[in-house]
Design a protein around this motif. Structure first.
Motif, PDB file in Angstrom:
ATOM      1  N   LEU A  78     -17.251  25.125  14.395  1.00  0.00           N
ATOM      2  CA  LEU A  78     -16.874  24.926  12.990  1.00  0.00           C
ATOM      3  C   LEU A  78     -16.204  23.575  12.770  1.00  0.00           C
ATOM      4  O   LEU A  78     -16.360  22.961  11.708  1.00  0.00           O
ATOM      5  N   LEU A  79     -15.480  23.089  13.776  1.00  0.00           N
ATOM      6  CA  LEU A  79     -14.859  21.765  13.680  1.00  0.00           C
ATOM      7  C   LEU A  79     -15.920  20.706  13.391  1.00  0.00           C
ATOM      8  O   LEU A  79     -15.741  19.855  12.513  1.00  0.00           O
ATOM      9  N   PHE A 113     -23.340  15.838  14.766  1.00  0.00           N
ATOM     10  CA  PHE A 113     -24.410  16.790  15.054  1.00  0.00           C
ATOM     11  C   PHE A 113     -24.472  17.128  16.543  1.00  0.00           C
ATOM     12  O   PHE A 113     -24.734  18.270  16.923  1.00  0.00           O
ATOM     13  N   LEU A 114     -24.236  16.130  17.390  1.00  0.00           N
ATOM     14  CA  LEU A 114     -24.230  16.385  18.824  1.00  0.00           C
ATOM     15  C   LEU A 114     -23.119  17.370  19.192  1.00  0.00           C
ATOM     16  O   LEU A 114     -23.344  18.306  19.969  1.00  0.00           O
ATOM     17  N   GLY A 115     -21.937  17.171  18.613  1.00  0.00           N
ATOM     18  CA  GLY A 115     -20.839  18.102  18.866  1.00  0.00           C
ATOM     19  C   GLY A 115     -21.190  19.512  18.422  1.00  0.00           C
ATOM     20  O   GLY A 115     -20.893  20.496  19.108  1.00  0.00           O
ATOM     21  N   MET A 116     -21.839  19.616  17.255  1.00  0.00           N
ATOM     22  CA  MET A 116     -22.271  20.920  16.768  1.00  0.00           C
ATOM     23  C   MET A 116     -23.291  21.537  17.724  1.00  0.00           C
ATOM     24  O   MET A 116     -23.201  22.718  18.074  1.00  0.00           O
ATOM     25  N   GLY A 117     -24.254  20.740  18.157  1.00  0.00           N
ATOM     26  CA  GLY A 117     -25.292  21.241  19.058  1.00  0.00           C
ATOM     27  C   GLY A 117     -24.732  21.700  20.388  1.00  0.00           C
ATOM     28  O   GLY A 117     -25.088  22.775  20.892  1.00  0.00           O
ATOM     29  N   LEU A 118     -23.834  20.904  20.972  1.00  0.00           N
ATOM     30  CA  LEU A 118     -23.253  21.265  22.260  1.00  0.00           C
ATOM     31  C   LEU A 118     -22.361  22.498  22.145  1.00  0.00           C
ATOM     32  O   LEU A 118     -22.354  23.353  23.042  1.00  0.00           O
ATOM     33  N   SER A 119     -21.634  22.611  21.046  1.00  0.00           N
ATOM     34  CA  SER A 119     -20.768  23.783  20.891  1.00  0.00           C
ATOM     35  C   SER A 119     -21.592  25.050  20.660  1.00  0.00           C
ATOM     36  O   SER A 119     -21.250  26.127  21.159  1.00  0.00           O
TER      37      SER A 119
END
Length: 198
Positions: A78-79, A113-119
């Motif tokens: 969510l971050l 987007f990368l952070g979202m994908g990895l999380s």
């Protein structure tokens, strides 16, 4: 419910950047034409957040248990989701200007987007633990499932590299991700869950 509320707020905030300067700033059609980056990144961001919400629902709907670790992983997801409207607005402002600022804006966008994908991949990995899904992913299907979930992160990493050379091309790579997951129909979680990850 908390996650749904965050997704709803993030996707709603995207529209705030679509306004034009208004009367006294030239013909409306001209203003809209000059504002094309805002409409383009709005579509990419809306599609991506929408798909991550759909897939989050599908995954959560098959959970057998929820623990503190999953809650923390979900907060990390969510971050990054909440960062997307901010980075969408930044790309809208700087993409058409070109140069270093456009590169930085698109890199920040891709990093969110990368952070979202990895999380999301982290959440998926958590679900592979024993007893966490109502219908566990078969052992022989796990690496294929990980690849499907991780395709987005690979493309976002590619977009970061491409942004150093061509911000518009990097934006195109980012835009491929939701298109891929719209048409990717393989199951990641045991039937009937249809979990794909933008």
């Amino acid at each position: 419910m908390f996650s749904d509320a965050v997704f709803a707020v993030a996707i709603t905030l995207l529209a705030l950047n679509l306004t034009v300067a208004g009367p006294g700033h030239g013909p409306l059609l001209h203003q809209v034409g000059n504002h094309w980056p805002a409409f383009l990144v709005y579509l990419i961001s809306f599609a991506t957040i929408g798909l991550i919400w759909v897939n989050h629902h599908a995954l959560v709907g098959h959970l057998a248990v929820v623990d503190r670790n999953l809650a923390l992983l979900n907060l990390v997801l969510l971050l990054f989701v909440v960062l997307i409207p901010v980075d969408t607005a930044t790309v809208s402002e700087y993409l058409a200007l070109g140069g270093q600022d456009a590169r930085v804006a698109v890199i920040l966008y891709a990093v969110a987007f990368l952070g979202m994908g990895l999380s999301f991949a982290g959440i998926f990995e958590w679900t592979l633990g024993p007893g966490r899904l109502r219908q566990p992913v078969p052992e022989q299907a796990r690496w294929k499932a990980r690849l499907r979930v991780g395709t987005a992160s690979i493309l976002y990493l590619l977009a970061i590299g491409v942004a150093f050379v061509s911000p518009p091309a990097a934006l195109a790579v980012i835009g491929v991700v939701p298109v891929y997951y719209i048409f990717e129909r393989h199951l990641v979680v045991g039937a009937p869950a249809d979990v794909r990850q933008p």
